[in-house]
Design an enzyme around this catalytic site. Structure first.
Site, mmCIF file in Angstrom:
data_model
loop_
_atom_site.group_PDB
_atom_site.id
_atom_site.type_symbol
_atom_site.label_atom_id
_atom_site.label_comp_id
_atom_site.label_asym_id
_atom_site.label_seq_id
_atom_site.Cartn_x
_atom_site.Cartn_y
_atom_site.Cartn_z
ATOM 1 N N CYS A 1 -7.576 -11.041 0.413
ATOM 2 C CA CYS A 1 -7.679 -10.679 1.822
ATOM 3 C C CYS A 1 -7.808 -11.924 2.705
ATOM 4 C CB CYS A 1 -8.873 -9.755 2.068
ATOM 5 S SG CYS A 1 -9.013 -9.361 3.817
ATOM 6 N N ARG B 1 -1.862 6.489 9.676
ATOM 7 C CA ARG B 1 -1.789 5.955 8.300
ATOM 8 C C ARG B 1 -2.079 7.025 7.254
ATOM 9 N NH1 ARG B 1 -4.121 -0.012 8.299
ATOM 10 N NH2 ARG B 1 -2.835 -0.884 9.948
ATOM 11 N N ARG C 1 0.858 -1.194 0.000
ATOM 12 C CA ARG C 1 0.000 0.000 0.000
ATOM 13 C C ARG C 1 0.892 1.242 0.000
ATOM 14 N NH1 ARG C 1 -4.067 -0.315 4.843
ATOM 15 N NH2 ARG C 1 -5.061 -1.935 3.598
ATOM 16 N N CYS D 1 -16.231 -8.921 5.318
ATOM 17 C CA CYS D 1 -16.196 -9.259 6.743
ATOM 18 C C CYS D 1 -16.534 -8.006 7.539
ATOM 19 C CB CYS D 1 -14.828 -9.842 7.130
ATOM 20 S SG CYS D 1 -13.596 -8.596 7.562
ATOM 21 N N CYS E 1 -14.992 -3.506 -0.557
ATOM 22 C CA CYS E 1 -13.615 -3.783 -0.170
ATOM 23 C C CYS E 1 -13.049 -4.848 -1.100
ATOM 24 C CB CYS E 1 -13.574 -4.265 1.277
ATOM 25 S SG CYS E 1 -14.230 -5.930 1.472
ATOM 26 N N CYS F 1 -13.865 -2.204 5.866
ATOM 27 C CA CYS F 1 -12.923 -1.493 4.995
ATOM 28 C C CYS F 1 -13.592 -0.609 3.942
ATOM 29 C CB CYS F 1 -11.978 -2.475 4.336
ATOM 30 S SG CYS F 1 -10.978 -3.387 5.530
ATOM 31 N N LYS G 1 -3.805 0.640 14.904
ATOM 32 C CA LYS G 1 -3.808 1.571 13.764
ATOM 33 C C LYS G 1 -4.462 2.897 14.142
ATOM 34 C CE LYS G 1 -6.150 -1.266 11.052
ATOM 35 N NZ LYS G 1 -7.070 -1.867 10.059
ATOM 36 N N LYS H 1 -6.052 6.643 12.230
ATOM 37 C CA LYS H 1 -6.397 7.241 10.930
ATOM 38 C C LYS H 1 -6.852 8.686 11.076
ATOM 39 C CE LYS H 1 -7.613 2.764 9.110
ATOM 40 N NZ LYS H 1 -8.648 1.900 8.514
HETATM 41 FE FE1 SRM Z 1 -9.011 -2.339 5.975
HETATM 42 C C1 SRM Z 1 -7.594 -4.988 7.527
HETATM 43 C C2 SRM Z 1 -8.139 -3.554 2.985
HETATM 44 C C3 SRM Z 1 -9.781 0.623 4.598
HETATM 45 C C4 SRM Z 1 -10.763 -1.516 8.791
HETATM 46 N N1 SRM Z 1 -7.962 -3.966 5.380
HETATM 47 C C5 SRM Z 1 -7.423 -4.925 6.171
HETATM 48 C C6 SRM Z 1 -6.547 -5.879 5.366
HETATM 49 C C7 SRM Z 1 -5.144 -5.343 5.366
HETATM 50 C C8 SRM Z 1 -6.610 -7.358 5.783
HETATM 51 C C9 SRM Z 1 -5.586 -7.864 6.754
HETATM 52 O O1 SRM Z 1 -5.376 -7.250 7.830
HETATM 53 O O2 SRM Z 1 -5.014 -8.908 6.479
HETATM 54 C C10 SRM Z 1 -7.222 -5.713 3.965
HETATM 55 C C11 SRM Z 1 -6.349 -6.030 2.757
HETATM 56 C C12 SRM Z 1 -7.189 -6.603 1.649
HETATM 57 C C13 SRM Z 1 -6.475 -6.756 0.373
HETATM 58 O O3 SRM Z 1 -6.326 -7.904 -0.105
HETATM 59 O O4 SRM Z 1 -6.080 -5.757 -0.227
HETATM 60 C C14 SRM Z 1 -7.792 -4.324 4.081
HETATM 61 N N2 SRM Z 1 -8.847 -1.566 4.148
HETATM 62 C C15 SRM Z 1 -8.558 -2.255 3.015
HETATM 63 C C16 SRM Z 1 -8.782 -1.415 1.781
HETATM 64 C C17 SRM Z 1 -7.792 -1.714 0.664
HETATM 65 C C18 SRM Z 1 -10.227 -1.619 1.309
HETATM 66 C C19 SRM Z 1 -10.540 -1.157 -0.089
HETATM 67 O O5 SRM Z 1 -11.105 -1.958 -0.794
HETATM 68 O O6 SRM Z 1 -10.239 -0.018 -0.450
HETATM 69 C C20 SRM Z 1 -8.687 -0.014 2.404
HETATM 70 C C21 SRM Z 1 -7.288 0.506 2.417
HETATM 71 C C22 SRM Z 1 -7.204 1.846 3.050
HETATM 72 C C23 SRM Z 1 -5.879 2.525 2.921
HETATM 73 O O7 SRM Z 1 -5.532 2.908 1.811
HETATM 74 O O8 SRM Z 1 -5.230 2.722 3.947
HETATM 75 C C24 SRM Z 1 -9.129 -0.300 3.826
HETATM 76 N N3 SRM Z 1 -10.018 -0.691 6.605
HETATM 77 C C25 SRM Z 1 -10.320 0.396 5.837
HETATM 78 C C26 SRM Z 1 -11.316 1.191 6.487
HETATM 79 C C27 SRM Z 1 -11.967 2.439 5.918
HETATM 80 C C28 SRM Z 1 -11.213 3.682 6.262
HETATM 81 O O9 SRM Z 1 -10.168 3.629 6.917
HETATM 82 O O10 SRM Z 1 -11.654 4.745 5.870
HETATM 83 C C29 SRM Z 1 -11.614 0.563 7.690
HETATM 84 C C30 SRM Z 1 -12.698 0.996 8.705
HETATM 85 C C31 SRM Z 1 -12.346 2.185 9.471
HETATM 86 C C32 SRM Z 1 -11.574 1.818 10.696
HETATM 87 O O11 SRM Z 1 -10.365 1.612 10.612
HETATM 88 O O12 SRM Z 1 -12.190 1.688 11.760
HETATM 89 C C33 SRM Z 1 -10.782 -0.606 7.757
HETATM 90 N N4 SRM Z 1 -9.116 -3.088 7.850
HETATM 91 C C34 SRM Z 1 -9.940 -2.634 8.846
HETATM 92 C C35 SRM Z 1 -9.824 -3.519 9.990
HETATM 93 C C36 SRM Z 1 -10.601 -3.380 11.320
HETATM 94 C C37 SRM Z 1 -9.955 -2.427 12.241
HETATM 95 C C38 SRM Z 1 -10.620 -2.404 13.597
HETATM 96 O O13 SRM Z 1 -10.509 -1.400 14.291
HETATM 97 O O14 SRM Z 1 -11.219 -3.398 13.993
HETATM 98 C C39 SRM Z 1 -8.908 -4.522 9.620
HETATM 99 C C40 SRM Z 1 -8.454 -5.714 10.475
HETATM 100 C C41 SRM Z 1 -7.517 -5.324 11.571
HETATM 101 O O15 SRM Z 1 -6.992 -4.221 11.658
HETATM 102 O O16 SRM Z 1 -7.316 -6.183 12.422
HETATM 103 C C42 SRM Z 1 -8.496 -4.233 8.274
HETATM 104 FE FE1 SF4 Z 2 -10.772 -7.940 4.025
HETATM 105 FE FE2 SF4 Z 2 -12.772 -7.618 5.692
HETATM 106 FE FE3 SF4 Z 2 -11.357 -5.508 4.928
HETATM 107 FE FE4 SF4 Z 2 -12.966 -6.681 3.224
HETATM 108 S S1 SF4 Z 2 -13.610 -5.677 5.117
HETATM 109 S S2 SF4 Z 2 -10.824 -6.094 2.811
HETATM 110 S S3 SF4 Z 2 -12.841 -8.795 3.785
HETATM 111 S S4 SF4 Z 2 -10.588 -7.182 6.123
#
Ligand code: SRM
Ligand code: SF4
Length: 571
Positions: free
Chosen positions: A439, A148, A79, A478, A433, A482, A212, A214
């Site tokens: 993922c 981030r 990323r 899930c 997502c 995201c 994390k 943000k």
């Molecule tokens: Fe996310 C984890 C993709 C925005 C909440 N996110 C992941 C991972 C890295 C999976 C992993 O940990 O193994 C995913 C990678 C998938 C892949 O194959 O690419 C992933 N997140 C994404 C992206 C690429 C979704 C998309 O389709 O665009 C976004 C990348 C953002 C960036 O450029 O930095 C992405 N993730 C978000 C958002 C939205 C936002 O930030 O505006 C959230 C919800 C907001 C928040 O953080 O509360 C989000 N991602 C999570 C979480 C849950 C965090 C939590 O507090 O519980 C995880 C899992 C974790 O951290 O344990 C996660």
């Molecule tokens: Fe993966 Fe869940 Fe984030 Fe979708 S919402 S990219 S399934 S961690």
């Protein structure tokens, strides 16, 4: 009464790992050089996140490889760090070529305005990072327990105030970077300075943040960055095009786990107003408060939202004021009306134009009849401006001189991509997502299922004359959230293959969470459940009432909650 003193809870494994990592180095250099496996160890996988890298495997191939007794098909996702989502045309060409040479070969625009590469083999990781470095790009702190990628309105040239907002976002992103040189040493072969000063992380400390973190900057009336979902938010207050300062928000976050009511999405609280020059000081105080008080024993309870929920917003505000030496002024009035990306051609105050282009799920790839990657490469070749990635996984081609507009139009038309913005209102407002196959946390399909989900809903919308109504739908594989599904007017959150929890009733402008409507349904089931709701919306909506507002008023039972604790926006 018990006299026993309570034992402190043990720190989570990540805390020990960070502390022992020598500022995020661990054994990464050795493990990345080891060609006997495509993987790295679990511990090293936690550390690479701080460098923007995730170890993944192709989940479509898991069963076959297991049967054949082979190792999983490991590769890395990388990323990019890209504050405000801005990349020059020459950087675009570099990223486009790197995707072909060392990745999947798609580029993926994320919901936080940056690029992801997928399918990067271990042997190609350094090539990718070095190639990006030559184009002045990096992936430092794109993931991990640090601040981030910082979000900001993508086209600040629309007003002088927006330009200042962008500059503040960029400055905060730089300010909050970790200071360790681990990235430069491991991937860019920078020499370790022998006998130099011991490395320090003045803001983060040796164990960085508990989780994390943000940040998003926003300029009303558009809440394009979903500011209430951010740990830290800056809502610009402007008058006559001049930036007066920011209302600061804290404690937003969306991730939760199914069936665990102690985890929940939470919208941020408004702390108060600050002057423009106080952004970094306030940001630092928010970060150090979370560093010192965030829960380091349980990663499911470690985000800032839980620190604030548990200790109270007044306590938090006081702590930030004490640390920063800045007293919050009363919050200034603000109003959001939309989250929409401006698509099509728009003129900016500097006389240039930008073209907003809808890209479903932000996936830039060449498909039969849809050669998006080629078209954007050709545009980059003739473009002297830059590209902006939007919070809705779309793109703007920005800084276009009036005389160049026709050339951009002609390239899109040549590839049959000139009508991408004429899709249904729901499609233009859809986020998904990544989910499967990359993922590791996906429980259900998301990006790959989205076209089919949209087609099914579009048929129902057509029956009711609603094709062009802007209704937001957000799908994730899930509950981590995201694609910010809990802020979608319709949210589909994966539970198992073709099983989703269905949420309804968020406000279109991102100021109210949705609520659970059905705990588990298939895509087909969701469409059938919503068929009568959509019909009623067409017939019964009040003047100007959005779909989310209608569901909140007329469809959801009064006692439908998100969860037992979910809080709502303070605005
Ligand atoms: Fe996310 C984890 C993709 C925005 C909440 N996110 C992941 C991972 C890295 C999976 C992993 O940990 O193994 C995913 C990678 C998938 C892949 O194959 O690419 C992933 N997140 C994404 C992206 C690429 C979704 C998309 O389709 O665009 C976004 C990348 C953002 C960036 O450029 O930095 C992405 N993730 C978000 C958002 C939205 C936002 O930030 O505006 C959230 C919800 C907001 C928040 O953080 O509360 C989000 N991602 C999570 C979480 C849950 C965090 C939590 O507090 O519980 C995880 C899992 C974790 O951290 O344990 C996660
Ligand atoms: Fe993966 Fe869940 Fe984030 Fe979708 S919402 S990219 S399934 S961690």
């Amino acid at each position: 009464m018990s006299t026993a003193t309570q034992e402190p809870k043990p720190l989570s494994a990540n805390e020990t790992l960070k502390a022992a990592s020598n500022h995020l180095r661990g054994r990464l250099a050795e493990e990345l050089a080891d060609t006997s496996t495509g993987a790295i160890t679990e511990d090293s996988g936690q550390l690479t996140k701080f460098h923007g890298l995730y170890l993944q495997d192709d989940r479509d191939l898991r069963i076959a490889l297991k049967k054949a007794g082979k190792e999983k098909a490991f590769s890395f996702m990388l990323r990019v760090r890209l504050p405000g989502g801005r990349a020059s045309a020459s950087q675009w060409l570099v990223l486009d070529k790197l995707a072909d040479d060392v990745a999947s070969p798609s580029l993926r625009l994320t919901t936080r305005q940056t690029f992801q590469f997928h399918g990067v083999l271990k042997g190609n990781v350094k090539k990718l990072i070095q190639g990006m470095h030559r184009a002045l790009l990096d992936s430092i702190a794109a993931c991990g327990d640090v601040n981030r990628n910082v979000m900001a309105p993508p086209n600040p040239e629309r007003s002088p105030a927006a330009q200042e907002v962008f500059e503040h976002a960029k400055s905060w992103s730089e300010f909050a970077l970790p200071k360790t040189r681990a990235y430069h040493e491991i991937y860019l072969d920078e020499e370790l300075v022998a006998g130099g000063e011991p490395e320090r992380e003045p803001m983060y400390g040796d164990t960085y943040l508990p989780r994390k973190f943000k940040t998003g900057f926003v300029l009303p009336p558009s809440n394009d960055v979903d500011v209430f979902s951010q740990d830290l938010g800056f809502i610009a207050v402007a008058e006559g095009g001049r930036l007066l300062g920011y209302n600061v928000t804290a404690g937003g976050g969306l991730g939760m786990s199914h069936g665990n009511a102690e985890t929940y999405p939470r919208l941020a609280d408004v702390l108060g107003f600050i002057e423009p020059g106080q952004v970094n000081k306030i940001g630092e105080a928010v970060i150090t408060t979370q560093r010192d008080f965030g829960d380091r024993t349980n990663r499911k309870h470690a985000r800032l939202k839980y620190t604030i929920q548990d200790r109270g917003v007044e306590w938090f505000k006081g702590e930030v004021e004490k640390r920063s030496g800045i007293k919050f002024q009363p919050a200034r009035p603000f109003a959001f009306t939309t989250i929409e990306d401006p698509l099509g051609w728009h003129e900016c105050v500097d006389g240039t134009w930008f073209y907003g282009l809808h890209i479903l799920s932000g996936r830039i790839v060449d498909r039969d009849g849809w050669p998006m990657k080629t078209a954007l490469r050709e545009i980059a070749q003739i473009h002297s401006g830059d590209f902006r990635l939007t919070p809705s996984q779309n793109l703007t081609i920005s800084g276009v001189a009036p005389g160049k507009k026709a050339e951009v139009d002609a390239i899109l038309a040549k590839h049959g991509l000139h009508r991408e913005n004429e899709r249904s209102g729901m499609r233009l407002n859809a986020l998904s997502c990544v989910a499967l196959p990359t993922c590791g946390l996906a429980l259900a399909e998301s990006e790959r299922a989205l076209p089919d989900i949209l087609e099914k809903f579009e048929a129902v919308l057509d029956e009711n004359g609603l094709r062009h109504d802007a209704i937001s739908i957000r799908v994730t594989g899930c509950p981590n959230g995201c694609a910010r599904p809990y802020l979608g007017e319709i949210g589909l959150v994966g539970k198992a293959p073709n099983k989703y929890a269905l949420y309804l009733g968020a406000r279109y402008d991102g100021t109210r969470l949705n609520r659970l409507y059905s705990p588990s349904t298939t895509v087909e089931g969701a469409v059938e459940m919503l068929r009568p709701v959509i019909k009623r919306y067409a017939l019964e909506r009040q003047n100007g009432e959005g779909f989310g507002d209608f569901c909140d008023r007329a469809i959801l039972p009064a006692d439908a909650t998100f969860h037992s604790i979910g809080t709502q926006a303070a605005a």
